[in-house]
Write an enzyme that holds these catalytic residues in place. Structure first.
Site, PDB file in Angstrom:
ATOM      1  N   VAL A  64      41.952  41.979  57.070  1.00  0.00           N
ATOM      2  CA  VAL A  64      41.058  43.130  57.220  1.00  0.00           C
ATOM      3  C   VAL A  64      39.799  42.806  58.009  1.00  0.00           C
ATOM      4  O   VAL A  64      39.096  43.725  58.456  1.00  0.00           O
ATOM      5  CB  VAL A  64      40.660  43.719  55.844  1.00  0.00           C
ATOM      6  CG1 VAL A  64      41.886  44.239  55.106  1.00  0.00           C
ATOM      7  CG2 VAL A  64      39.891  42.706  55.002  1.00  0.00           C
ATOM      8  N   ASN A  90      40.777  48.115  49.164  1.00  0.00           N
ATOM      9  CA  ASN A  90      40.678  47.321  47.945  1.00  0.00           C
ATOM     10  C   ASN A  90      40.416  45.839  48.223  1.00  0.00           C
ATOM     11  O   ASN A  90      39.851  45.140  47.384  1.00  0.00           O
ATOM     12  CB  ASN A  90      41.973  47.464  47.137  1.00  0.00           C
ATOM     13  CG  ASN A  90      42.096  46.403  46.064  1.00  0.00           C
ATOM     14  OD1 ASN A  90      41.479  46.493  45.006  1.00  0.00           O
ATOM     15  ND2 ASN A  90      42.898  45.385  46.328  1.00  0.00           N
ATOM     16  N   TYR A 155      27.780  39.050  47.052  1.00  0.00           N
ATOM     17  CA  TYR A 155      28.796  40.012  46.597  1.00  0.00           C
ATOM     18  C   TYR A 155      28.155  41.368  46.315  1.00  0.00           C
ATOM     19  O   TYR A 155      28.646  42.409  46.753  1.00  0.00           O
ATOM     20  CB  TYR A 155      29.486  39.474  45.353  1.00  0.00           C
ATOM     21  CG  TYR A 155      30.554  40.392  44.802  1.00  0.00           C
ATOM     22  CD1 TYR A 155      31.813  40.444  45.391  1.00  0.00           C
ATOM     23  CD2 TYR A 155      30.299  41.210  43.712  1.00  0.00           C
ATOM     24  CE1 TYR A 155      32.794  41.293  44.898  1.00  0.00           C
ATOM     25  CE2 TYR A 155      31.275  42.059  43.209  1.00  0.00           C
ATOM     26  CZ  TYR A 155      32.521  42.098  43.800  1.00  0.00           C
ATOM     27  OH  TYR A 155      33.486  42.941  43.317  1.00  0.00           O
TER      28      TYR A 155
END
Length: 260
Positions: A64, A90, A155
């Protein structure tokens, strides 16, 4: 229940964990699912299991973080299956890192997958959705899309950004009949969490993995982590026409950890 009959769905990171549960659930509700993952073998195993149940799925290898890969995969899926109606972003990674130990390489690695990957998939799929006047985008955020947490600075930054990106896409794409929403999972025991448990023990913060699990469980008001299937049900709802008037929203599936 959601009816996805006749819809074509592409799921990134579909080879395991939440992605696998999402791919299976979309297929159960009638969609033809393109299961994509960096690991083609895992994507293939998920697709084969879906097909073995008499449902519809195919597998593709997809990095991705690569624009070339995005164009290759989306083009192949649309040529083989038809126009993509549902995109579920996802694919994601995480790692415990104290901020002062966070280096540029780790920052870039995580952002390339968690944020750039969402941008590339959306920007590649959306032109077809616009042309057809229909689309459902569901992006996976996190409870850390809403609050920063120590040792998760990069994150959390990526997931805050995914939330903002989703809201902006929703605002721009509404006139084309396209919705975009974010699902924010809490603690979902998947292979991603296996690595985090090991890191917590290796750091000497906990003596054993069972202690980590107990510590986390005590932070969840409902007292239990969420199975991947719970996340998948919310994704399927948002991907269906039951949610046709919902866009730019975020939904927590977290046992009450972040109720706002």
């Amino acid at each position: 229940m959601p009816d996805l009959s006749g819809k074509i769905a592409l799921v990134t990171g579909g080879g395991r964990g939440m992605g696998e549960a999402i791919a299976v659930k979309l297929a159960e509700y009638g969609a033809t699912v393109a299961v994509t993952d960096f690991d083609l073998d895992s994507a293939g195993a998920v697709a084969e299991a879906i097909v073995a149940r008499g449902l519809k799925a195919s597998a593709w290898r997809y990095d991705v973080s690569s624009g070339d890969d995005a164009r290759r995969v989306v083009g192949a899926v649309e040529a083989q299956l038809g126009g993509i109606d549902i995109l579920v972003n996802n694919a994601g990674v995480s790692r415990l890192v104290q901020f002062l130990d966070l280096d540029e390489a780790e920052w870039d690695r995580l952002m390339n997958i968690n944020l750039k990957g969402v941008f590339l998939s959306c920007s590649t799929v959306l032109p077809g959705m616009v042309a057809r006047g229909y689309g459902r985008i569901v992006n996976l955020g996190s409870i850390l899309s809403k609050i920063g947490e120590e040792n998760f600075s990069h994150y959390s930054a990526s997931k805050f950004a995914v939330l903002g990106l989703t809201q902006a896409i929703a605002a721009e794409m509404a006139k084309h009949g396209i919705t975009a929403n974010t699902v924010c999972p809490g603690i979902v025991y998947t292979p991603l969490w296996d690595g985090l448990f090991k890191q917590a023990v290796d750091s000497k913060a906990f003596e054993e993995e069972a202690a980590v699990r107990e510590f986390i469980r005590n932070k969840i008001p409902l007292g239990r982590p969420q199975p991947p299937e719970d996340i998948a049900e919310m994704v399927a709802f948002l991907a269906s026409d039951l949610a046709r008037n919902i866009t730019g929203a975020s939904f927590h599936v977290d046992g009450g950890m972040q109720p706002r």
